[in-house]
Design a protein around this motif. Structure first.
Motif, short mmCIF file in Angstrom:
data_model
loop_
_atom_site.label_atom_id
_atom_site.label_comp_id
_atom_site.label_asym_id
_atom_site.label_seq_id
_atom_site.Cartn_x
_atom_site.Cartn_y
_atom_site.Cartn_z
N LEU A 3 -6.02 -19.92 42.50
CA LEU A 3 -5.71 -21.06 43.32
C LEU A 3 -5.42 -21.03 44.86
N THR A 4 -6.33 -21.82 45.54
CA THR A 4 -6.31 -21.52 47.01
C THR A 4 -5.67 -22.89 47.63
N VAL A 5 -5.45 -22.76 48.88
CA VAL A 5 -4.83 -23.64 49.83
C VAL A 5 -5.71 -24.82 49.78
N LYS A 6 -7.03 -24.37 50.01
CA LYS A 6 -8.18 -25.47 49.96
C LYS A 6 -8.05 -26.30 48.67
N ASP A 7 -7.86 -25.62 47.49
CA ASP A 7 -7.68 -26.32 46.27
C ASP A 7 -6.71 -27.59 46.42
N ALA A 21 -3.41 -27.38 61.50
CA ALA A 21 -3.65 -26.02 61.90
C ALA A 21 -3.72 -24.95 60.92
N GLY A 22 -4.63 -23.91 61.46
CA GLY A 22 -4.67 -22.75 60.61
C GLY A 22 -5.73 -23.10 59.64
N GLU A 23 -6.71 -23.92 59.95
CA GLU A 23 -8.15 -24.03 58.90
C GLU A 23 -8.52 -22.66 58.48
N SER A 24 -8.48 -21.46 59.37
CA SER A 24 -9.23 -20.52 58.98
C SER A 24 -8.57 -19.83 57.75
N GLY A 25 -7.37 -20.13 57.46
CA GLY A 25 -6.78 -19.69 56.41
C GLY A 25 -6.64 -20.31 55.11
N ILE A 26 -7.27 -21.57 54.99
CA ILE A 26 -7.30 -22.37 53.88
C ILE A 26 -7.97 -21.55 52.43
N ASN A 27 -8.56 -20.61 52.50
CA ASN A 27 -9.15 -20.05 51.53
C ASN A 27 -8.11 -18.73 50.92
N LYS A 28 -6.85 -18.79 51.34
CA LYS A 28 -5.93 -18.01 51.02
C LYS A 28 -5.30 -18.32 49.59
N VAL A 77 2.59 -15.19 53.89
CA VAL A 77 2.79 -16.52 53.26
C VAL A 77 1.34 -17.13 53.45
N SER A 78 1.15 -17.72 52.50
CA SER A 78 -0.32 -18.45 52.50
C SER A 78 -0.52 -20.12 53.09
N ALA A 79 0.72 -20.61 53.15
CA ALA A 79 0.53 -21.92 53.70
C ALA A 79 2.04 -22.31 54.01
N PHE A 80 2.25 -23.25 55.04
CA PHE A 80 3.57 -23.64 55.29
C PHE A 80 3.51 -25.35 55.48
N GLY A 81 4.14 -26.12 54.56
CA GLY A 81 4.34 -27.43 54.52
C GLY A 81 5.68 -27.83 55.02
N ILE A 82 5.47 -28.72 56.00
CA ILE A 82 6.59 -29.33 56.72
C ILE A 82 6.63 -31.09 56.54
N LYS A 83 7.76 -31.50 55.74
CA LYS A 83 7.88 -32.81 55.21
C LYS A 83 8.77 -33.62 56.59
#
Length: 547
Positions: A3-7, A21-28, A77-83
């Protein structure tokens, strides 16, 4: 499938979120979901997380906002989500810039989306994926283990593993022989392919042995039809002893996580098969060695027992037999005090020699003894036997290269069992004469006058002749630490050529002439007199026999 960030951004719970930001890492790959509710949560992160926050921690620790992106990237860390909304109204531009710099996907989570609605679907996917992996691993292990229980061999194991990972699989022993091979569909000329791969592996054997790690796979690249093929080679061990290796070529697809799990189980089963084979090999090696030792040293009182043991080992005693000895030079063995290294080297030498006599109609017994490997071979066909001896010499040179210096001595053929001990002494004598004949293998029948002297070794007449002719030289060398005997020996070996003698001894021509003059003075013999020269030559050859 991972399961990737892109998914999760395209189809998952964050499909309505905004990637800042960080589109280059969306396949993590995302391996876990966590919430950042206290400043020190970074300490417990393991990597691969989707980390969610409402920004509360930034209000408690202002410095954290300045370094958080780099801290998270460093932890993997694969992705950082801020609400936004409750504690933060917008994501600082500095964080967006930092996220782009390190390739960390920075996601703005919809304000109305509860964290639970993000976490539960992801956990469900991760759980199902993990369950699928475990189920697949169990099925692979059961298939391989069932194959082993049914008497599967290296070929059947590698064939099954090849089907599971859809790539070629090759099992190798410690000296580079192919013990098993498996192919998926798609390779037409399998024999040609194997020859090309084996040729490259043989040329790289020593470097590959040094590359293989006991704790994991090692990357390797080989060529076929001008195409570079990547792959991995895995060391196979039992009880911390390397028994072989597993070569997997990524010819049709890159290896994924499930493939690696299958390979892990496959390597375990293959190592078990090597272990089973080794147990049989060690038993046969011990029995064969004991029988050969009894024959070589004349312990043949119980003929019935000897014939029974020979029958079990499929060795026909009722035929002509010859002894051959692979002698490792002492100067090489003294270079290494590592007993583990020497034991493994001799074991590899034993297996290599055994392999050279596979399907040999006469049969062979082998015995590893100190710096020697002793063999007793049935000689039904002299030409075929000579070819096998030559094959052993070539195989040792090819597989060990400069790793060992060796020579092979071969006896005459005998029928009677009580003459095997004579054959053993003849093979030892042939080994001693390697420097005279400058060959890697020497047959006793080729040693000329040395044969006559050897057969007169225990004669008092020969002992007196030897002492009368060069006794003074031996005594002079011992008292004065000179090298007259070796000079005379080298001089005769080079057909009495001064230039060749000085070249071999690394001295000037005049030094050789001076030494020869001193030899004439001490012995009373004239080197220009054919009769005197013959006496000295025979005495020098007798010295080799007595040493």
């Amino acid at each position: 499938m991972a399961l990737t960030v892109k998914d999760i951004l395209e189809f998952g719970p964050l499909k309505d979120a905004k990637l800042l930001a960080g589109e280059s890492g969306i396949n993590k790959e995302i391996k876990f979901v966590d919430i950042m509710d206290i400043p020190k949560v970074v300490i417990w992160l393991k990597g691969g997380e989707l980390l969610l926050t409402s920004g509360y921690t930034f209000t408690k620790e202002e410095n954290l906002q300045k370094r958080i992106v780099y801290d998270l990237a460093k932890k993997g860390v694969s992705a950082f989500g801020i609400k936004l909304g409750q504690f933060m109204d917008e994501v600082p531009q500095s964080m967006i810039a930092d996220a782009n710099n390190v390739g960390l996907p920075l996601i703005e989570v919809p304000r109305t989306l509860p964290f639970s609605e993000i976490m539960l679907p992801i956990f469900e996917v991760l759980f199902n994926e993990q369950y699928t992996k475990l189920k697949h691993a169990k099925e692979v292990h059961e298939q391989l283990f069932e194959l082993l229980l049914k008497g599967g061999n290296f070929n059947s194991i590698s064939e099954l593993l090849s089907k599971l990972i859809n790539n070629p699989v090759i099992v190798l022993d410690n000296i580079g022989n192919f013990r098993g091979r498996g192919f998926p569909g798609g390779i037409r000329n399998k024999n040609e392919f194997l020859k090309a791969i084996q040729k490259q592996l043989q040329s790289k054997l020593q470097s590959i042995k040094g590359m293989i790690h006991f704790n994991g796979p090692t990357r390797i690249h080989l060529k076929y039809m001008d195409e570079l093929i990547g792959g991995i080679i895995i060391s196979l061990e039992t009880n911390n002893y390397r028994v072989g290796s597993l070569l997997i070529l990524e010819m049709f697809k890159p290896l994924n996580e499930q493939d690696m799990m299958a390979i892990h189980h496959g390597s375990t089963i293959t190592a078990l098969e090597f272990s089973k084979e080794r147990a049989v090999y060690e038993a046969e090696k011990r029995l064969g060695s004991e029988l050969l030792e009894d024959l070589a040293f004349g312990n043949i009182d119980d003929i019935e027992s000897i014939e029974r043991r020979a029958s079990f080992l499929k060795f026909n005693l009722h035929q002509d037999k010859a002894v051959f000895i692979v002698h490792l030079k002492e100067n090489h063995l003294s270079m290494s005090r590592d007993k583990y290294y020497l034991d493994n080297l001799k074991d590899d030498l034993f297996r290599l020699t055994q392999g050279c006599f596979l399907e040999y109609s006469g049969g062979v017994l082998l015995l590893a003894k100190s710096s020697r490997l002793v063999g007793l071979a049935g000689v039904e066909n002299r030409q075929l036997f000579s070819e096998r001896i030559e094959k052993v010499a070539e195989a040792i040179s090819k597989n060990f290269k400069s790793q060992i210096d060796f020579c092979i001595g071969v006896s005459k053929e005998y029928y009677n069992l009580d003459l095997v001990k004579i054959a053993y002494k003849e093979a030892m004598m042939a080994c001693k004469l390697q420097k005279y004949f400058k060959k890697k293998f020497i047959f006793y029948e080729e040693i000329g006058t040395f044969k006559l002297l050897f057969e007169l070794k225990d004669s008092p007449t020969l002992t007196k002749f030897y002492g009368d002719i060069i006794g003074n030289l031996l005594e002079y060398d011992k008292k004065n630490s000179t090298d007259l005997i070796n000079t005379l020996e080298t001089y005769f070996r080079n057909d009495c050529n001064i230039r060749k003698t000085s070249k071999e001894l690394f001295v000037h021509n005049n030094s050789v002439l001076y030494r020869l003059q001193r030899i004439e003075e001490l012995t009373g013999f004239d080197l220009k007199n054919p009769e005197h020269k013959l006496n000295l030559q025979m005495a020098i050859k007798a010295k080799v026999i007595f040493s």
